[in-house]
Design an enzyme around this catalytic site. Sequence first.
Site, PDB file in Angstrom:
ATOM      1  N   CYS A  33      -0.434  -0.208   2.911  1.00  0.00           N
ATOM      2  CA  CYS A  33       0.938  -0.722   2.924  1.00  0.00           C
ATOM      3  C   CYS A  33       1.027  -2.128   2.321  1.00  0.00           C
ATOM      4  O   CYS A  33       0.060  -2.889   2.385  1.00  0.00           O
ATOM      5  CB  CYS A  33       1.451  -0.780   4.346  1.00  0.00           C
ATOM      6  SG  CYS A  33       1.351   0.783   5.203  1.00  0.00           S
ATOM      7  N   GLU A  88     -23.327   5.120  -6.022  1.00  0.00           N
ATOM      8  CA  GLU A  88     -22.071   4.650  -6.608  1.00  0.00           C
ATOM      9  C   GLU A  88     -21.540   5.664  -7.632  1.00  0.00           C
ATOM     10  O   GLU A  88     -20.337   5.918  -7.700  1.00  0.00           O
ATOM     11  CB  GLU A  88     -22.296   3.266  -7.245  1.00  0.00           C
ATOM     12  CG  GLU A  88     -21.104   2.636  -7.907  1.00  0.00           C
ATOM     13  CD  GLU A  88     -19.878   2.470  -7.008  1.00  0.00           C
ATOM     14  OE1 GLU A  88     -19.965   2.656  -5.798  1.00  0.00           O
ATOM     15  OE2 GLU A  88     -18.800   2.205  -7.570  1.00  0.00           O
ATOM     16  N   TRP A 126       1.771   3.496   3.233  1.00  0.00           N
ATOM     17  CA  TRP A 126       0.659   4.454   3.127  1.00  0.00           C
ATOM     18  C   TRP A 126       0.541   5.048   4.526  1.00  0.00           C
ATOM     19  O   TRP A 126       0.124   4.373   5.462  1.00  0.00           O
ATOM     20  CB  TRP A 126      -0.612   3.721   2.706  1.00  0.00           C
ATOM     21  CG  TRP A 126      -1.770   4.592   2.338  1.00  0.00           C
ATOM     22  CD1 TRP A 126      -2.039   5.128   1.116  1.00  0.00           C
ATOM     23  CD2 TRP A 126      -2.860   4.975   3.193  1.00  0.00           C
ATOM     24  NE1 TRP A 126      -3.217   5.825   1.159  1.00  0.00           N
ATOM     25  CE2 TRP A 126      -3.738   5.753   2.421  1.00  0.00           C
ATOM     26  CE3 TRP A 126      -3.174   4.756   4.526  1.00  0.00           C
ATOM     27  CZ2 TRP A 126      -4.909   6.306   2.935  1.00  0.00           C
ATOM     28  CZ3 TRP A 126      -4.335   5.307   5.053  1.00  0.00           C
ATOM     29  CH2 TRP A 126      -5.187   6.069   4.253  1.00  0.00           C
ATOM     30  N   LYS A 128      -6.263   0.967  -2.022  1.00  0.00           N
ATOM     31  CA  LYS A 128      -7.121  -0.091  -2.549  1.00  0.00           C
ATOM     32  C   LYS A 128      -7.647  -1.003  -1.454  1.00  0.00           C
ATOM     33  O   LYS A 128      -8.793  -1.394  -1.460  1.00  0.00           O
ATOM     34  CB  LYS A 128      -6.309  -0.918  -3.562  1.00  0.00           C
ATOM     35  CG  LYS A 128      -7.105  -1.996  -4.257  1.00  0.00           C
ATOM     36  CD  LYS A 128      -8.065  -1.402  -5.251  1.00  0.00           C
ATOM     37  CE  LYS A 128      -8.965  -2.416  -5.896  1.00  0.00           C
ATOM     38  NZ  LYS A 128     -10.137  -1.764  -6.506  1.00  0.00           N
ATOM     39  N   GLU A 149     -14.355  10.530  -5.851  1.00  0.00           N
ATOM     40  CA  GLU A 149     -13.051   9.882  -5.690  1.00  0.00           C
ATOM     41  C   GLU A 149     -12.069  10.306  -6.773  1.00  0.00           C
ATOM     42  O   GLU A 149     -10.892  10.492  -6.513  1.00  0.00           O
ATOM     43  CB  GLU A 149     -13.196   8.369  -5.884  1.00  0.00           C
ATOM     44  CG  GLU A 149     -13.669   7.583  -4.719  1.00  0.00           C
ATOM     45  CD  GLU A 149     -13.690   6.110  -5.078  1.00  0.00           C
ATOM     46  OE1 GLU A 149     -12.867   5.387  -4.543  1.00  0.00           O
ATOM     47  OE2 GLU A 149     -14.533   5.696  -5.906  1.00  0.00           O
ATOM     48  N   LYS A 181     -17.906   7.486  -7.245  1.00  0.00           N
ATOM     49  CA  LYS A 181     -16.865   7.421  -8.277  1.00  0.00           C
ATOM     50  C   LYS A 181     -16.448   8.827  -8.675  1.00  0.00           C
ATOM     51  O   LYS A 181     -15.267   9.116  -8.825  1.00  0.00           O
ATOM     52  CB  LYS A 181     -17.362   6.688  -9.544  1.00  0.00           C
ATOM     53  CG  LYS A 181     -17.490   5.201  -9.473  1.00  0.00           C
ATOM     54  CD  LYS A 181     -16.185   4.436  -9.437  1.00  0.00           C
ATOM     55  CE  LYS A 181     -15.798   4.158  -8.023  1.00  0.00           C
ATOM     56  NZ  LYS A 181     -16.323   2.929  -7.454  1.00  0.00           N
ATOM     57  N   ASN A 215       3.105  -3.941   8.354  1.00  0.00           N
ATOM     58  CA  ASN A 215       1.745  -3.474   8.033  1.00  0.00           C
ATOM     59  C   ASN A 215       0.910  -3.633   9.287  1.00  0.00           C
ATOM     60  O   ASN A 215       1.039  -4.642   9.977  1.00  0.00           O
ATOM     61  CB  ASN A 215       1.086  -4.343   6.962  1.00  0.00           C
ATOM     62  CG  ASN A 215       1.681  -4.121   5.600  1.00  0.00           C
ATOM     63  OD1 ASN A 215       2.542  -3.281   5.425  1.00  0.00           O
ATOM     64  ND2 ASN A 215       1.221  -4.907   4.637  1.00  0.00           N
ATOM     65  N   GLY A 216       0.004  -2.697   9.520  1.00  0.00           N
ATOM     66  CA  GLY A 216      -0.876  -2.798  10.686  1.00  0.00           C
ATOM     67  C   GLY A 216      -0.687  -1.589  11.588  1.00  0.00           C
ATOM     68  O   GLY A 216      -0.063  -0.592  11.191  1.00  0.00           O
ATOM     69  N   ARG A 273      -2.178  -0.799  -4.459  1.00  0.00           N
ATOM     70  CA  ARG A 273      -2.836  -0.646  -3.165  1.00  0.00           C
ATOM     71  C   ARG A 273      -2.778   0.787  -2.678  1.00  0.00           C
ATOM     72  O   ARG A 273      -3.487   1.152  -1.740  1.00  0.00           O
ATOM     73  CB  ARG A 273      -2.150  -1.558  -2.139  1.00  0.00           C
ATOM     74  CG  ARG A 273      -2.280  -3.032  -2.460  1.00  0.00           C
ATOM     75  CD  ARG A 273      -1.285  -3.839  -1.673  1.00  0.00           C
ATOM     76  NE  ARG A 273      -1.580  -3.809  -0.256  1.00  0.00           N
ATOM     77  CZ  ARG A 273      -2.175  -4.788   0.410  1.00  0.00           C
ATOM     78  NH1 ARG A 273      -2.552  -5.858  -0.234  1.00  0.00           N
ATOM     79  NH2 ARG A 273      -2.395  -4.698   1.684  1.00  0.00           N
ATOM     80  N   HIS A 318     -36.739  18.801   0.328  1.00  0.00           N
ATOM     81  CA  HIS A 318     -36.587  18.924   1.781  1.00  0.00           C
ATOM     82  C   HIS A 318     -35.233  19.512   2.156  1.00  0.00           C
ATOM     83  O   HIS A 318     -34.798  19.391   3.296  1.00  0.00           O
ATOM     84  CB  HIS A 318     -36.785  17.556   2.447  1.00  0.00           C
ATOM     85  CG  HIS A 318     -38.140  16.975   2.175  1.00  0.00           C
ATOM     86  ND1 HIS A 318     -39.295  17.531   2.690  1.00  0.00           N
ATOM     87  CD2 HIS A 318     -38.538  15.943   1.389  1.00  0.00           C
ATOM     88  CE1 HIS A 318     -40.342  16.845   2.258  1.00  0.00           C
ATOM     89  NE2 HIS A 318     -39.915  15.886   1.459  1.00  0.00           N
TER      90      HIS A 318
HETATM   91  C1  F6R Z   1     -14.515   2.987  -4.033  1.00  0.00           C
HETATM   92  C2  F6R Z   1     -13.850   1.924  -3.338  1.00  0.00           C
HETATM   93  C3  F6R Z   1     -14.006   1.861  -1.872  1.00  0.00           C
HETATM   94  C4  F6R Z   1     -14.112   0.405  -1.413  1.00  0.00           C
HETATM   95  C5  F6R Z   1     -14.120   0.341   0.112  1.00  0.00           C
HETATM   96  C6  F6R Z   1     -14.318  -1.071   0.607  1.00  0.00           C
HETATM   97  O1  F6R Z   1     -14.227   2.975  -5.390  1.00  0.00           O
HETATM   98  O2  F6R Z   1     -13.171   1.129  -3.923  1.00  0.00           O
HETATM   99  O3  F6R Z   1     -15.098   2.600  -1.441  1.00  0.00           O
HETATM  100  O4  F6R Z   1     -15.276  -0.127  -1.928  1.00  0.00           O
HETATM  101  O5  F6R Z   1     -12.912   0.843   0.609  1.00  0.00           O
HETATM  102  O6  F6R Z   1     -13.308  -1.904   0.135  1.00  0.00           O
HETATM  103  P1  F6R Z   1     -13.498  -3.475   0.101  1.00  0.00           P
HETATM  104  O7  F6R Z   1     -14.515  -3.790  -0.910  1.00  0.00           O
HETATM  105  O8  F6R Z   1     -12.152  -4.013  -0.224  1.00  0.00           O
HETATM  106  O9  F6R Z   1     -13.955  -3.851   1.488  1.00  0.00           O
END
Ligand code: F6R
Length: 595
Positions: free
Chosen positions: A2, A479, A77, A590, A486, A483, A103-104, A27, A502
């Site tokens: 949010c 990673e 969100w 985000k 996601e 990616k 927000n929250g 976000r 295993h």
């Molecule tokens: C993946 C991604 C998330 C963030 C995670 C932590 O592409 O962006 O996995 O890395 O939500 O977010 P931050 O770094 O803001 O704590």
Amino acid sequence: MCGIIACRTIQPAVEYLCTGLRRLEYRGYDSVGVALQTATAEVAHLRTVERIGALDELVRGWSGAPLNGVGIGHTRWATHGLVSEENAHPHADCNRRIFVAHNGIILNADQLRDELTRSGHRIATAVDSEVLSHLIEDALSEHRDLFKAVQTGLTRVQGTWAIAVLERGTGRIVVASNGSPLLVAHSAHGVFAASDIAAIVDWTDEFQVLGDGDVVELVDGGQWVRAEADSVPLISRRCSWQGRDADLNGYSDFMAKEINEQPAAACRVIDDLGTSIDSGELWTDRGLGTFDRLKIIGCGTSMNAGLVIGNVVRRLGRIPVTCTIASEAADDIPETGQLTLAISQSGETADVLQALTSDAIGGAPLVALTNNQHSSLARRADAVLNCDAGPEIGVAATKTFVCQVIAGAALMISGLSATGRIDRSAAARLTDDLRRLPEKLAAALNVAQCRVPPLIEELSDCAGFIFIAKGSGLPYAAEGALKLKELTYRWAEHYPAGELKHGPLALIGAGTPVVVVDNGDTRLRANMAEIAARGGQLLTIGSADSAIDVASDPSAAWGPLEATVPLQVLARTLALSLGHDVDKPRNLAKSVTVQ
Ligand code: F6R
């Protein structure tokens, strides 16, 4: 997650709110709404589950009195209640006198809803935030002053909030925060409040951050009441980037822009930190001393960067390192001589902030590695290192990962030098290696852009992907898999290559794609042979002999960082070929401000 923007401006507020809400789009959100004051002191309450363009339409279609310079806006969100127009913020009280954007999470929302309903309030939605408008309504009937009513209403609330409250009639706006970020800024355009500086960076770069429990009236010279008498004094902070830095600037999507920006961002980081690494100043200037153990806390991509940084410390300093996913940190055991490194690009990740309150972390010195040096994490830490990636708008982290790795490695090399674990000349050699990374990332980008797209057609029907690596390559395999899942919504799992036999080897059949992040460890050959023997489709990325050779140096303490680039390009290109929005993957946000 949010986002909130509120303003009292000279020009019509709607122009600022719509621009600001667009800036908050990154976000992640599922609905958007505004409450705008009119020249006749009424409120235009407009909400939609469509994109912000639809809100523009609603504003254009407004046939009431002209809109003035007072308003609040919100991107939602969903956490409590379905995605619907009714559930979108701002939420009104029974008399439609109070409008609240929140927000929250309100932890005692059910209890408050029961109490409010019993005392005659009509609660229209299942959204926890709605109770706030009714609580303030109650308090307003007692105090007749919005500021006091907000203060009083909030005393009944348990949970976290950043709120903007608009009162119909007076047009007063009061904002408050507790455990959820909110800032206030005064500019030539007017007074603003926002959950994220990105929302208002087009009009001002200077702001003040609300502390937990603060309540502020949004007006020039307005009241700012601090929760604690001994609160730290208010500091004016500056944002180091400008609105245009967060624009597409000719790229088709933010992910493409941010992948391409990586060499320059890496260069900026190492230029900035490079001269203070080997002397140990990068470490000592932050007031940091000796440590016997390192605990790293983070989530998702930030944790993958943490795994790389942990490997650097283990390998160079022979210091024990524990990496704990933030949402699981509560069960960790505190250790003597511990230093905690919390990594979060946003610095607002609720799981990370919550982890810091656990006994396992509580007493140890805390270093924050973040892309937001004004964030809640940064304000809570004993020492802060800005990873300086610039604004990252794509939901999937790309350049922040690369910058976290470089800044984090630089800090730890400096710490090892400062504490005598490595000598200064070794630290200087490592710094030189770090200085070569921007060029290597740029070369990796060229290789990725040539070599990855031709592979996509063959991969687009694959239901699942396996990523393997050994040692220093493992965090990059993690990673790459993160990616890919996601962005493409396909299964992608990573394993240490030695673990295949295993169990996971059972997943491999004719054509199963297996991405090998090759850090030059010759033992990978045997694992690749096992995969090939079962018909698996191998794609090697990393050091020489890899199909996608990005010239990774097998001796680099941070492993094959350059391999990140083709892994990102692979995920993005495949996602685009499947018709997905790479900047806003489904269900993701985000800045993850709920636990
Ligand atoms: C993946 C991604 C998330 C963030 C995670 C932590 O592409 O962006 O996995 O890395 O939500 O977010 P931050 O770094 O803001 O704590």
